[in-house]
Design a protein around this motif. Structure first.
Motif, PDB file in Angstrom:
ATOM      1  N   GLU A 279       6.004   1.429   2.873  1.00 48.06           N
ATOM      2  CA  GLU A 279       4.556   1.210   2.896  1.00 48.06           C
ATOM      3  C   GLU A 279       3.891   2.210   3.835  1.00 48.06           C
ATOM      4  O   GLU A 279       4.403   2.502   4.912  1.00 48.06           O
ATOM      5  CB  GLU A 279       4.230  -0.222   3.325  1.00 48.06           C
ATOM      6  CG  GLU A 279       2.766  -0.551   3.179  1.00 48.06           C
ATOM      7  CD  GLU A 279       2.479  -2.045   3.129  1.00 48.06           C
ATOM      8  OE1 GLU A 279       1.379  -2.391   2.704  1.00 48.06           O
ATOM      9  OE2 GLU A 279       3.344  -2.841   3.509  1.00 48.06           O
ATOM     10  N   CYS A 280       2.734   2.733   3.422  1.00 46.59           N
ATOM     11  CA  CYS A 280       2.010   3.725   4.223  1.00 46.59           C
ATOM     12  C   CYS A 280       1.244   3.066   5.359  1.00 46.59           C
ATOM     13  O   CYS A 280       0.662   2.000   5.186  1.00 46.59           O
ATOM     14  CB  CYS A 280       1.014   4.484   3.356  1.00 46.59           C
ATOM     15  SG  CYS A 280       1.777   5.588   2.180  1.00 46.59           S
TER      16      CYS A 280
ATOM     17  N   THR B 116       0.832  -1.193   0.000  1.00 45.44           N
ATOM     18  CA  THR B 116       0.000   0.000   0.000  1.00 45.44           C
ATOM     19  C   THR B 116       0.865   1.241   0.000  1.00 45.44           C
ATOM     20  O   THR B 116       1.774   1.373   0.816  1.00 45.44           O
ATOM     21  CB  THR B 116      -0.921   0.015   1.235  1.00 45.44           C
ATOM     22  OG1 THR B 116      -1.730  -1.166   1.214  1.00 45.44           O
ATOM     23  CG2 THR B 116      -1.823   1.231   1.226  1.00 45.44           C
TER      24      THR B 116
ATOM     25  N   CYS C  86       4.965   8.067   0.622  1.00 45.62           N
ATOM     26  CA  CYS C  86       5.362   7.525   1.923  1.00 45.62           C
ATOM     27  C   CYS C  86       6.747   6.906   1.782  1.00 45.62           C
ATOM     28  O   CYS C  86       7.068   6.341   0.749  1.00 45.62           O
ATOM     29  CB  CYS C  86       4.401   6.425   2.373  1.00 45.62           C
ATOM     30  SG  CYS C  86       2.701   6.955   2.537  1.00 45.62           S
TER      31      CYS C  86
ATOM     32  N   ASN D 213       6.257   7.121  -4.415  1.00 45.08           N
ATOM     33  CA  ASN D 213       5.335   6.897  -3.315  1.00 45.08           C
ATOM     34  C   ASN D 213       5.507   8.075  -2.377  1.00 45.08           C
ATOM     35  O   ASN D 213       6.635   8.447  -2.064  1.00 45.08           O
ATOM     36  CB  ASN D 213       5.678   5.580  -2.618  1.00 45.08           C
ATOM     37  CG  ASN D 213       4.703   5.182  -1.546  1.00 45.08           C
ATOM     38  OD1 ASN D 213       3.709   5.852  -1.303  1.00 45.08           O
ATOM     39  ND2 ASN D 213       4.984   4.090  -0.879  1.00 45.08           N
TER      40      ASN D 213
ATOM     41  N   GLY E 261      -4.550   8.907  -4.149  1.00 48.18           N
ATOM     42  CA  GLY E 261      -4.740   8.615  -2.732  1.00 48.18           C
ATOM     43  C   GLY E 261      -4.150   7.256  -2.407  1.00 48.18           C
ATOM     44  O   GLY E 261      -3.065   6.910  -2.868  1.00 48.18           O
ATOM     45  N   LYS E 262      -4.863   6.482  -1.605  1.00 46.41           N
ATOM     46  CA  LYS E 262      -4.414   5.141  -1.224  1.00 46.41           C
ATOM     47  C   LYS E 262      -4.313   4.266  -2.472  1.00 46.41           C
ATOM     48  O   LYS E 262      -5.271   4.172  -3.241  1.00 46.41           O
ATOM     49  CB  LYS E 262      -5.441   4.543  -0.272  1.00 46.41           C
ATOM     50  CG  LYS E 262      -4.915   4.117   1.050  1.00 46.41           C
ATOM     51  CD  LYS E 262      -6.082   3.707   1.932  1.00 46.41           C
ATOM     52  CE  LYS E 262      -5.782   2.386   2.545  1.00 46.41           C
ATOM     53  NZ  LYS E 262      -6.736   2.002   3.564  1.00 46.41           N
ATOM     54  N   THR E 263      -3.171   3.646  -2.687  1.00 40.24           N
ATOM     55  CA  THR E 263      -2.962   2.897  -3.922  1.00 40.24           C
ATOM     56  C   THR E 263      -2.225   1.589  -3.693  1.00 40.24           C
ATOM     57  O   THR E 263      -1.571   1.389  -2.676  1.00 40.24           O
ATOM     58  CB  THR E 263      -2.119   3.704  -4.928  1.00 40.24           C
ATOM     59  OG1 THR E 263      -0.880   4.046  -4.316  1.00 40.24           O
ATOM     60  CG2 THR E 263      -2.806   4.943  -5.388  1.00 40.24           C
ATOM     61  N   HIS E 264      -2.364   0.725  -4.674  1.00 37.59           N
ATOM     62  CA  HIS E 264      -1.493  -0.427  -4.862  1.00 37.59           C
ATOM     63  C   HIS E 264      -0.807  -0.205  -6.197  1.00 37.59           C
ATOM     64  O   HIS E 264      -1.253   0.617  -7.004  1.00 37.59           O
ATOM     65  CB  HIS E 264      -2.285  -1.737  -4.888  1.00 37.59           C
ATOM     66  CG  HIS E 264      -2.915  -2.121  -3.582  1.00 37.59           C
ATOM     67  ND1 HIS E 264      -2.291  -1.981  -2.359  1.00 37.59           N
ATOM     68  CD2 HIS E 264      -4.122  -2.644  -3.311  1.00 37.59           C
ATOM     69  CE1 HIS E 264      -3.085  -2.418  -1.401  1.00 37.59           C
ATOM     70  NE2 HIS E 264      -4.223  -2.817  -1.950  1.00 37.59           N
TER      71      HIS E 264
ATOM     72  N   TRP F  57       0.843   5.718  -1.423  1.00 37.31           N
ATOM     73  CA  TRP F  57       0.016   6.904  -1.570  1.00 37.31           C
ATOM     74  C   TRP F  57       0.611   7.768  -2.659  1.00 37.31           C
ATOM     75  O   TRP F  57       1.736   8.232  -2.543  1.00 37.31           O
ATOM     76  CB  TRP F  57      -0.015   7.676  -0.254  1.00 37.31           C
ATOM     77  CG  TRP F  57      -1.123   8.675  -0.170  1.00 37.31           C
ATOM     78  CD1 TRP F  57      -1.251   9.819  -0.877  1.00 37.31           C
ATOM     79  CD2 TRP F  57      -2.262   8.600   0.675  1.00 37.31           C
ATOM     80  NE1 TRP F  57      -2.402  10.471  -0.534  1.00 37.31           N
ATOM     81  CE2 TRP F  57      -3.044   9.750   0.425  1.00 37.31           C
ATOM     82  CE3 TRP F  57      -2.696   7.689   1.622  1.00 37.31           C
ATOM     83  CZ2 TRP F  57      -4.235  10.008   1.085  1.00 37.31           C
ATOM     84  CZ3 TRP F  57      -3.881   7.947   2.281  1.00 37.31           C
ATOM     85  CH2 TRP F  57      -4.640   9.095   2.019  1.00 37.31           C
TER      86      TRP F  57
ATOM     87  N   TYR G 217      -1.801   4.047   7.298  1.00 32.78           N
ATOM     88  CA  TYR G 217      -2.853   5.048   7.261  1.00 32.78           C
ATOM     89  C   TYR G 217      -3.464   5.357   8.608  1.00 32.78           C
ATOM     90  O   TYR G 217      -4.056   6.401   8.781  1.00 32.78           O
ATOM     91  CB  TYR G 217      -3.934   4.640   6.253  1.00 32.78           C
ATOM     92  CG  TYR G 217      -3.336   4.656   4.885  1.00 32.78           C
ATOM     93  CD1 TYR G 217      -3.128   5.854   4.231  1.00 32.78           C
ATOM     94  CD2 TYR G 217      -2.894   3.491   4.300  1.00 32.78           C
ATOM     95  CE1 TYR G 217      -2.521   5.891   3.002  1.00 32.78           C
ATOM     96  CE2 TYR G 217      -2.282   3.519   3.072  1.00 32.78           C
ATOM     97  CZ  TYR G 217      -2.104   4.724   2.430  1.00 32.78           C
ATOM     98  OH  TYR G 217      -1.477   4.746   1.226  1.00 32.78           O
TER      99      TYR G 217
END
Length: 127
Positions: free
Chosen positions: A88-89, A36, A85, A83, A42-45, A38, A91
């Motif tokens: 990995e983010c 995950t 972040c 990314n 927004g929130k992404t893969h 960002w 959240y």
């Protein structure tokens, strides 16, 4: 018409995300779950470009987009490893960031939160 296509697949209830999960073409974290991040949606893969089905995934998704909104080319944005972040983010630690780019102060706070003062990011209004 030239749409901007982001390599980050928004985590959302749509065909692009669902097909990424179904085809198992997304990058994985150390737990074997989709990594995950960002970026602009927004929130992404992220699609694993080395996955043997990645080319078919992108081809099929662009065909779907072409049928919905005919285009003459694409602007492939954020194609480099990107990314917002560092890794990995997480959240649960993000306080209220919507990720829609609508608020410069909101983005500045988000950028400062994740990258600190080592990288100075600012957005500017064109108005």
């Amino acid at each position: 018409y030239v749409p901007i296509v982001d390599a980050g697949i928004a985590i959302a209830d749509n065909i692009f995300y669902k097909e990424g999960i179904k085809r198992d073409v997304l990058n994985k974290n150390s737990s074997g779950q989709p990594l995950t991040g960002w970026v602009w949606p927004g929130k992404t893969h992220f699609v694993d470009f080395f996955h043997p089905n990645a080319t078919n995934y992108w081809s099929d998704m662009l065909e779907i987009l072409q049928k919905k909104a005919p285009f003459s080319g694409i602007w492939l944005d954020m194609n480099e490893p990107a990314n917002f972040c560092p890794g990995e983010c997480l959240y649960s630690e993000v306080k209220g960031f919507k990720g829609n780019g609508s608020n410069s102060k909101e983005f500045d706070d988000f950028a400062d939160y994740f990258v600190g003062k080592s990288i100075h990011l600012r957005t500017h209004s064109q108005t």
